[in-house]
Design a protein around this motif. Structure first.
Motif, PDB file in Angstrom:
ATOM      1  N   THR A  47       4.509  -4.482 -38.825  1.00 16.43           N
ATOM      2  CA  THR A  47       5.514  -3.418 -38.749  1.00 16.43           C
ATOM      3  C   THR A  47       4.880  -2.080 -38.399  1.00 16.43           C
ATOM      4  O   THR A  47       5.389  -1.334 -37.548  1.00 16.43           O
TER       5      THR A  47
ATOM      6  N   ARG B 288       3.327  -1.963 -34.665  1.00 15.82           N
ATOM      7  CA  ARG B 288       4.310  -1.825 -33.576  1.00 15.82           C
ATOM      8  C   ARG B 288       4.568  -0.364 -33.241  1.00 15.82           C
ATOM      9  O   ARG B 288       4.944  -0.038 -32.112  1.00 15.82           O
TER      10      ARG B 288
ATOM     11  N   GLN C 164       2.857   1.607 -30.155  1.00 18.94           N
ATOM     12  CA  GLN C 164       3.324   1.606 -28.769  1.00 18.94           C
ATOM     13  C   GLN C 164       3.614   3.028 -28.302  1.00 18.94           C
ATOM     14  O   GLN C 164       3.593   3.311 -27.095  1.00 18.94           O
TER      15      GLN C 164
ATOM     16  N   VAL D 168      -0.470  -6.882 -33.757  1.00 20.01           N
ATOM     17  CA  VAL D 168       0.846  -7.535 -33.706  1.00 20.01           C
ATOM     18  C   VAL D 168       0.707  -8.980 -33.232  1.00 20.01           C
ATOM     19  O   VAL D 168       1.264  -9.907 -33.845  1.00 20.01           O
TER      20      VAL D 168
END
Length: 221
Positions: free
Chosen positions: A81, A84, A87, A102
């Protein structure tokens, strides 16, 4: 501040501790290495108000492989979590790191869940895992990268400790789990060293602090 949060965790093989501030590793014989990890926890605010550290240390001792797998699934899910969010990082290194976490840990979650379903169909006890990562969704730029590094380094340390504890003191029924714990320990230790270098190079920090241990607010649910 308590300098020694956890000591006396024995190792099956020596962890390369060079460059890892705040972690002392003592080795004895080549084939029966003993490591004592001393972790200094200090507050490190990064541009926003944070709760004071608490004395509650997340549980890292696991009794058997079902306990380990259940706890590690929750631990990995929190890491995925958080990763991510990278990004949105402006640094290519951080985007690459996030994508790697991830990809790797999502595959490991699927593998652990499959083992739990196959070997423990009645279901192991519910995990008492307490999230320790801060909410990264509203952060960007340097704040995102630094917060991630400062929280993920001790988060990885938890996985190293849990894996080590299972290998040395837990009950392991399947060779696959022993091999898995060994890989997790070594891979996450290597990533810790890389993140340590990023933190030192970009922000001048050691990265061994995580002020959110067991705190009910400011963490991911």
């Amino acid at each position: 501040m308590n300098r020694s949060l956890l000591a006396g965790i024995a190792a099956g093989s020596a962890l390369a501790a060079s460059g890892l501030t705040g972690v002392a590793v003592a080795t004895t014989a080549e084939s029966s290495t003993q490591q004592a990890i001393l972790w200094e926890q200090t507050a490190s605010p990064i541009g926003q108000s944070m709760p004071a550290p608490t004395s509650r240390m997340p549980r890292v001792n696991v009794s058997d492989e079902a306990d380990y797998l259940t706890h590690m699934v929750a631990h990995h899910q929190e890491a995925v979590t958080a990763a991510r969010q990278l990004q949105r990082s402006s640094r290519a290194e951080m985007r690459t790191l996030g994508a790697s976490i991830v990809r790797t840990q999502s595959a490991e979650i699927a593998r652990m869940k499959a083992w739990l379903a196959e070997w423990y169909p009645g279901g192991p006890p519910a995990s008492d895992y307490r999230p320790i990562m801060r909410d990264l969704t509203k952060l960007s730029g340097d704040a995102l990268d630094e917060t991630f590094l400062r929280d993920m380094i001790p988060h990885h340390m938890m996985a190293v400790m849990m894996s080590q504890h299972l290998l040395m003191h837990g009950s392991v029924s399947h060779a696959e789990v022993a091999a898995f714990a060994d890989r997790v320990r070594d891979a996450q230790h290597a990533e810790m060293l890389q993140m340590q270098r990023y933190l030192a190079g970009w922000f001048g920090g050691s990265g061994m602090s995580c002020p959110m241990w067991g705190h009910p607010s400011g963490v991911m649910g």
